[in-house]
Design a protein around this motif. Structure first.
Motif, PDB file in Angstrom:
ATOM      1  N   ALA A 117       9.586  18.962  10.970  1.00 28.55           N
ATOM      2  CA  ALA A 117      10.116  18.402   9.735  1.00 28.55           C
ATOM      3  C   ALA A 117      10.977  17.186  10.059  1.00 28.55           C
ATOM      4  CB  ALA A 117      10.948  19.444   8.997  1.00 28.55           C
ATOM      5  N   PHE A 118      10.953  16.186   9.183  1.00 30.96           N
ATOM      6  CA  PHE A 118      11.793  15.013   9.375  1.00 30.96           C
ATOM      7  C   PHE A 118      12.547  14.685   8.095  1.00 30.96           C
ATOM      8  CE2 PHE A 118       7.661  13.315   7.994  1.00 30.96           C
ATOM      9  CZ  PHE A 118       8.012  12.388   7.010  1.00 30.96           C
ATOM     10  N   GLU A 119      13.656  13.982   8.255  1.00 31.65           N
ATOM     11  CA  GLU A 119      14.481  13.560   7.121  1.00 31.65           C
ATOM     12  C   GLU A 119      14.156  12.117   6.760  1.00 31.65           C
ATOM     13  OE1 GLU A 119      16.601  15.511   5.403  1.00 31.65           O
ATOM     14  OE2 GLU A 119      15.916  17.159   6.688  1.00 31.65           O
ATOM     15  N   VAL A 120      14.236  11.813   5.479  1.00 27.95           N
ATOM     16  CA  VAL A 120      14.045  10.439   5.013  1.00 27.95           C
ATOM     17  C   VAL A 120      14.842  10.266   3.723  1.00 27.95           C
ATOM     18  CG1 VAL A 120      11.934  10.998   3.718  1.00 27.95           C
ATOM     19  CG2 VAL A 120      12.338   8.644   4.457  1.00 27.95           C
ATOM     20  N   ASP A 121      15.451   9.116   3.566  1.00 22.65           N
ATOM     21  CA  ASP A 121      16.215   8.811   2.363  1.00 22.65           C
ATOM     22  C   ASP A 121      15.317   8.940   1.132  1.00 22.65           C
ATOM     23  OD1 ASP A 121      18.643   7.294   1.031  1.00 22.65           O
ATOM     24  OD2 ASP A 121      16.823   6.228   0.401  1.00 22.65           O
ATOM     25  N   ALA A 122      15.818   9.588   0.094  1.00 19.59           N
ATOM     26  CA  ALA A 122      15.011   9.873  -1.101  1.00 19.59           C
ATOM     27  C   ALA A 122      14.493   8.600  -1.769  1.00 19.59           C
ATOM     28  CB  ALA A 122      15.824  10.699  -2.092  1.00 19.59           C
ATOM     29  N   LEU A 125       4.216  12.523   4.112  1.00 19.76           N
ATOM     30  CA  LEU A 125       5.505  12.029   3.613  1.00 19.76           C
ATOM     31  C   LEU A 125       6.047  12.920   2.504  1.00 19.76           C
ATOM     32  CD1 LEU A 125       7.808  10.024   3.459  1.00 19.76           C
ATOM     33  CD2 LEU A 125       6.352   8.511   2.097  1.00 19.76           C
ATOM     34  N   GLU A 126       5.190  13.379   1.616  1.00 23.16           N
ATOM     35  CA  GLU A 126       5.647  14.235   0.521  1.00 23.16           C
ATOM     36  C   GLU A 126       6.304  15.501   1.068  1.00 23.16           C
ATOM     37  OE1 GLU A 126       6.854  15.198  -2.893  1.00 23.16           O
ATOM     38  OE2 GLU A 126       5.407  13.552  -2.989  1.00 23.16           O
ATOM     39  N   ALA A 127       5.659  16.131   2.042  1.00 28.94           N
ATOM     40  CA  ALA A 127       6.196  17.366   2.630  1.00 28.94           C
ATOM     41  C   ALA A 127       7.227  17.090   3.721  1.00 28.94           C
ATOM     42  CB  ALA A 127       5.054  18.203   3.211  1.00 28.94           C
ATOM     43  N   GLN A 128       7.295  15.838   4.178  1.00 30.30           N
ATOM     44  CA  GLN A 128       8.182  15.403   5.256  1.00 30.30           C
ATOM     45  C   GLN A 128       7.945  16.198   6.550  1.00 30.30           C
ATOM     46  OE1 GLN A 128      11.776  14.270   2.137  1.00 30.30           O
ATOM     47  NE2 GLN A 128      12.364  14.967   4.160  1.00 30.30           N
ATOM     48  N   THR A 129       6.661  16.197   6.956  1.00 33.51           N
ATOM     49  CA  THR A 129       6.283  16.880   8.185  1.00 33.51           C
ATOM     50  C   THR A 129       5.367  16.014   9.037  1.00 33.51           C
ATOM     51  OG1 THR A 129       4.369  17.937   7.098  1.00 33.51           O
ATOM     52  CG2 THR A 129       6.433  19.200   7.187  1.00 33.51           C
ATOM     53  N   VAL A 130       5.444  16.230  10.350  1.00 33.88           N
ATOM     54  CA  VAL A 130       4.519  15.633  11.313  1.00 33.88           C
ATOM     55  C   VAL A 130       3.847  16.798  12.022  1.00 33.88           C
ATOM     56  CG1 VAL A 130       4.254  14.179  13.351  1.00 33.88           C
ATOM     57  CG2 VAL A 130       6.010  13.629  11.679  1.00 33.88           C
ATOM     58  N   GLU A 168       0.828  -1.201   0.000  1.00 30.21           N
ATOM     59  CA  GLU A 168       0.000   0.000   0.000  1.00 30.21           C
ATOM     60  C   GLU A 168       0.863   1.251   0.000  1.00 30.21           C
ATOM     61  OE1 GLU A 168      -3.524   2.059   2.738  1.00 30.21           O
ATOM     62  OE2 GLU A 168      -2.716   0.079   3.271  1.00 30.21           O
ATOM     63  N   LYS A 169       0.457   2.236  -0.808  1.00 29.84           N
ATOM     64  CA  LYS A 169       1.188   3.498  -0.863  1.00 29.84           C
ATOM     65  C   LYS A 169       1.058   4.254   0.457  1.00 29.84           C
ATOM     66  CE  LYS A 169       0.647   4.319  -5.837  1.00 29.84           C
ATOM     67  NZ  LYS A 169       0.150   5.275  -6.853  1.00 29.84           N
ATOM     68  N   PHE A 170       2.097   4.984   0.793  1.00 28.43           N
ATOM     69  CA  PHE A 170       2.053   5.879   1.952  1.00 28.43           C
ATOM     70  C   PHE A 170       2.280   7.290   1.434  1.00 28.43           C
ATOM     71  CE2 PHE A 170       2.548   6.195   6.665  1.00 28.43           C
ATOM     72  CZ  PHE A 170       2.710   7.569   6.732  1.00 28.43           C
ATOM     73  N   GLU A 171       1.256   8.122   1.553  1.00 23.21           N
ATOM     74  CA  GLU A 171       1.375   9.494   1.101  1.00 23.21           C
ATOM     75  C   GLU A 171       1.145  10.468   2.263  1.00 23.21           C
ATOM     76  OE1 GLU A 171      -1.552   9.239  -1.978  1.00 23.21           O
ATOM     77  OE2 GLU A 171      -0.057   8.726  -3.508  1.00 23.21           O
TER      78      GLU A 171
END
Length: 201
Positions: free
Chosen positions: A159-164, A145-150, A2-5
């Motif tokens: 803001a959070f970091e995640v491997d591209a 996930l797209e904006a990388q925010t919680v 399942e996609k996570f957006e």
């Protein structure tokens, strides 16, 4: 997979450090090779007493957290043995995102392969989210996930970091098999060419 957006859901607070994979899914449940059916045994020894009855004080047994999709936890989450059943059980329960200060490397990488987004944030930000999660079902946390925010239920955003590459795989719903199948045409073309050039193989 399942996609996570973008996910807005109930966050369950688990303010405990060094939650290892045996606590997440005890060894007696590792006999299966199926990814489904393990959610009922997630945190088994913390959720149930020796007679198999629910322990009311455990967070996921509380009515307001039974539908939790986000888990806010302590540092070094997922340490211990490298069992893929741990993220299987988490996903099968319905949790799509974990937020903690730090993770064990193997568990962290296994999460992405099973559609779970593990977010690492500084302790002070996790503390804010933990307090927000303690409000119960009325407090909804949003993970973009797209904006990388919680974003907390009060509108405070981190803001959070995640491997591209890992981000791409989650957004597209691609596990290892999906990544391979995305190149099915190229694989077929290579095999056809190889068969022509080396018919004896």
């Amino acid at each position: 997979m399942e996609k996570f957006e973008k996910l807005t859901g109930i966050a369950a607070p688990l303010p405990q450090i060094n939650v290892d994979t045996d606590m997440i899914i005890p060894k007696q449940f590792l006999k299966t090779i199926k990814r489904s059916g393990l959610g009922v045994n997630l945190f088994d020894e913390m959720r149930y007493d020796d007679d198999g009855n629910e322990i009311p004080d455990f967070v996921l047994n509380k009515p307001q957290y039974r539908e939790a999709q986000i888990l806010v936890a302590g540092e070094n989450f997922g340490c211990g043995s490298s069992r893929e059943h741990a993220p299987w059980a988490i996903a099968d329960f319905g949790i799509r995102c974990i937020i903690a200060p730090s993770y064990a490397d193997i568990f962290y990488n296994n999460c992405f392969k099973n559609g779970i987004l593990p977010i690492a944030l500084p302790q002070e930000q996790v503390d804010v989210l933990m307090k927000d999660a303690e409000k119960g079902a009325n407090a909804r946390v949003t993970v973009d996930l797209e904006a990388q925010t919680v974003t907390t239920s009060d509108g405070e955003s981190f803001a959070f970091e995640v491997d591209a590459f890992k981000k791409h795989c989650l957004l597209e719903g691609l596990d290892d098999i999906g990544l391979t199948m995305a190149r099915a045409d190229a694989i077929s073309a290579f095999e056809a060419k190889a068969s022509t050039e080396r018919p004896w193989v």
